[in-house]
Design an enzyme around this catalytic site. Sequence first.
Site, PDB file in Angstrom:
ATOM      1  N   LYS A  85       0.834  -1.212   0.000  1.00 36.86           N
ATOM      2  CA  LYS A  85       0.000   0.000   0.000  1.00 36.86           C
ATOM      3  C   LYS A  85       0.871   1.265   0.000  1.00 36.86           C
ATOM      4  O   LYS A  85       0.644   2.188  -0.788  1.00 36.86           O
ATOM      5  CB  LYS A  85      -0.913  -0.033   1.231  1.00 36.86           C
ATOM      6  CG  LYS A  85      -1.634   1.251   1.557  1.00 36.86           C
ATOM      7  CD  LYS A  85      -2.829   1.480   0.688  1.00 36.86           C
ATOM      8  CE  LYS A  85      -3.463   2.834   0.979  1.00 36.86           C
ATOM      9  NZ  LYS A  85      -4.580   3.148   0.124  1.00 36.86           N
ATOM     10  N   LYS A 103      -0.379  11.564   4.775  1.00 36.21           N
ATOM     11  CA  LYS A 103      -0.216  10.494   5.778  1.00 36.21           C
ATOM     12  C   LYS A 103       0.524   9.298   5.161  1.00 36.21           C
ATOM     13  O   LYS A 103       1.464   8.765   5.745  1.00 36.21           O
ATOM     14  CB  LYS A 103      -1.595  10.058   6.280  1.00 36.21           C
ATOM     15  CG  LYS A 103      -1.580   8.855   7.200  1.00 36.21           C
ATOM     16  CD  LYS A 103      -2.977   8.279   7.416  1.00 36.21           C
ATOM     17  CE  LYS A 103      -2.894   6.800   7.690  1.00 36.21           C
ATOM     18  NZ  LYS A 103      -4.173   6.137   7.827  1.00 36.21           N
TER      19      LYS A 103
HETATM   20  P1  NAD Z   1     -12.600   8.081   8.883  1.00 37.21           P
HETATM   21  O1  NAD Z   1     -11.898   9.032   9.801  1.00 37.21           O
HETATM   22  O2  NAD Z   1     -13.724   8.580   8.028  1.00 37.21           O
HETATM   23  O3  NAD Z   1     -13.192   6.842   9.750  1.00 37.21           O
HETATM   24  C1  NAD Z   1     -12.545   6.279  10.850  1.00 37.21           C
HETATM   25  C2  NAD Z   1     -13.624   5.867  11.852  1.00 37.21           C
HETATM   26  O4  NAD Z   1     -12.984   5.180  12.938  1.00 37.21           O
HETATM   27  C3  NAD Z   1     -14.389   7.044  12.444  1.00 37.21           C
HETATM   28  O5  NAD Z   1     -15.790   6.862  12.242  1.00 37.21           O
HETATM   29  C4  NAD Z   1     -14.012   7.014  13.930  1.00 37.21           C
HETATM   30  O6  NAD Z   1     -15.061   7.432  14.779  1.00 37.21           O
HETATM   31  C5  NAD Z   1     -13.692   5.549  14.118  1.00 37.21           C
HETATM   32  N1  NAD Z   1     -12.850   5.281  15.287  1.00 37.21           N
HETATM   33  C6  NAD Z   1     -11.673   5.862  15.640  1.00 37.21           C
HETATM   34  N2  NAD Z   1     -11.208   5.324  16.783  1.00 37.21           N
HETATM   35  C7  NAD Z   1     -12.106   4.380  17.157  1.00 37.21           C
HETATM   36  C8  NAD Z   1     -12.200   3.497  18.267  1.00 37.21           C
HETATM   37  N3  NAD Z   1     -11.265   3.453  19.220  1.00 37.21           N
HETATM   38  N4  NAD Z   1     -13.271   2.666  18.334  1.00 37.21           N
HETATM   39  C9  NAD Z   1     -14.228   2.696  17.383  1.00 37.21           C
HETATM   40  N5  NAD Z   1     -14.210   3.522  16.307  1.00 37.21           N
HETATM   41  C10 NAD Z   1     -13.153   4.355  16.209  1.00 37.21           C
HETATM   42  O7  NAD Z   1     -11.463   7.413   7.991  1.00 37.21           O
HETATM   43  P2  NAD Z   1     -11.652   6.683   6.558  1.00 37.21           P
HETATM   44  O8  NAD Z   1     -11.597   7.666   5.470  1.00 37.21           O
HETATM   45  O9  NAD Z   1     -12.799   5.736   6.662  1.00 37.21           O
HETATM   46  O10 NAD Z   1     -10.264   5.863   6.500  1.00 37.21           O
HETATM   47  C11 NAD Z   1     -10.033   4.703   7.292  1.00 37.21           C
HETATM   48  C12 NAD Z   1      -8.708   4.095   6.894  1.00 37.21           C
HETATM   49  O11 NAD Z   1      -8.750   3.762   5.498  1.00 37.21           O
HETATM   50  C13 NAD Z   1      -7.521   5.042   7.078  1.00 37.21           C
HETATM   51  O12 NAD Z   1      -6.434   4.298   7.577  1.00 37.21           O
HETATM   52  C14 NAD Z   1      -7.249   5.554   5.665  1.00 37.21           C
HETATM   53  O13 NAD Z   1      -5.887   5.910   5.474  1.00 37.21           O
HETATM   54  C15 NAD Z   1      -7.646   4.357   4.823  1.00 37.21           C
HETATM   55  N6  NAD Z   1      -8.078   4.672   3.448  1.00 37.21           N
HETATM   56  C16 NAD Z   1      -8.950   5.698   3.213  1.00 37.21           C
HETATM   57  C17 NAD Z   1      -9.342   5.981   1.898  1.00 37.21           C
HETATM   58  C18 NAD Z   1     -10.303   7.111   1.609  1.00 37.21           C
HETATM   59  O14 NAD Z   1     -10.450   7.469   0.421  1.00 37.21           O
HETATM   60  N7  NAD Z   1     -10.975   7.676   2.610  1.00 37.21           N
HETATM   61  C19 NAD Z   1      -8.871   5.194   0.843  1.00 37.21           C
HETATM   62  C20 NAD Z   1      -8.011   4.132   1.111  1.00 37.21           C
HETATM   63  C21 NAD Z   1      -7.633   3.880   2.426  1.00 37.21           C
END
Ligand code: NAD
Length: 295
Positions: A168, A243
């Site tokens: 990744k 990030k």
């Molecule tokens: P986001 O911030 O929208 O969602 C993360 C969720 O985790 C939030 O709803 C938050 O409340 C929850 N959370 C945090 N700590 C927690 C805990 N202790 N217990 C329960 N829930 C908890 O992030 P996202 O955009 O969904 O991204 C998630 C992951 O996917 C990241 O690592 C990101 O780098 C990766 N990613 C994102 C994308 C994108 O386009 N958004 C694409 C590929 C990969």
Amino acid sequence: MSRIAFVGLGNMGAGMAANLAKHGHDVRVFDLSNAAMERAREAGCKPAASVRDAMSAGEAALTMLPADEHVFGVYQDLFASAPPGALLIDCSTISVDTARAVAASAAKAGFDMVDAPVSGGVAAAQGASLTFMVGGSEGAFARAAPVLECMGKAVIHAGGPGAGQAAKICNNMLLGISMIGVCEAFVLAEKLGLDAQKFYEISSKSSGQCWSLSSYCPAPGPVPTAPSNSGYAPGFATAMMLKDLKLAQRAALASGAATPLGAAAEALYALFAANGGAGRDFSGIIEFLAGKARS
Ligand code: NAD
């Protein structure tokens, strides 16, 4: 049907959990956000009171969390509550070191675990067309693949623990570098009086062709679906790209790999983020490079 705990129902996790429920799995969800829990309930998942409550009696757990520290915290609870032999799948994008440390703790506690970060954004998470890059043993991969196939179009075994995260960050470092290269080419083309559409037509059929150009063109016009045609609304936010570039540089430093263009891409995206670009699509760096950045 399997009973699956799903923790982290944000931009990505919401669609992924909904797709598991659509495939008939009994999905027990937990997120710190009540609004996220309510959306998941409407999508056919069952809200739980805590991570431990979501995991109890579950056959598998899936996590989609922001960063390393969240994964460390949530996995303490999963290790404490998962039934013997449960399968643990972390789809968050985190460092290779953390992925390997958590996988080692899982193995010590007798659980199968894979790191399975994704390529594809929110639309792919909702549409079950993600690509999963999976690190873990052959046995753990064989158990995880049918679950991941409910949410993706490609599930690829990259190697042992941490190999998914390695794939990744290498991929996204390449993407960050190639996007800056494409942006610089369009900025120079404009200075030289070359029409952006003409340059696109030529370069997309020449040796400069790459995904950043032909599928996600940072100059408005040539690729109608690209964020460049909607004011650089993400898409893939600059803060996320930054990030991933930081994770790549941390891994390069630790492993002794020379990645000077990766370091330059991180520095440029940090500058763009600090100048109002953090919440904009990463292709919006073209305006910054052209001296047209908006704040
Ligand atoms: P986001 O911030 O929208 O969602 C993360 C969720 O985790 C939030 O709803 C938050 O409340 C929850 N959370 C945090 N700590 C927690 C805990 N202790 N217990 C329960 N829930 C908890 O992030 P996202 O955009 O969904 O991204 C998630 C992951 O996917 C990241 O690592 C990101 O780098 C990766 N990613 C994102 C994308 C994108 O386009 N958004 C694409 C590929 C990969």
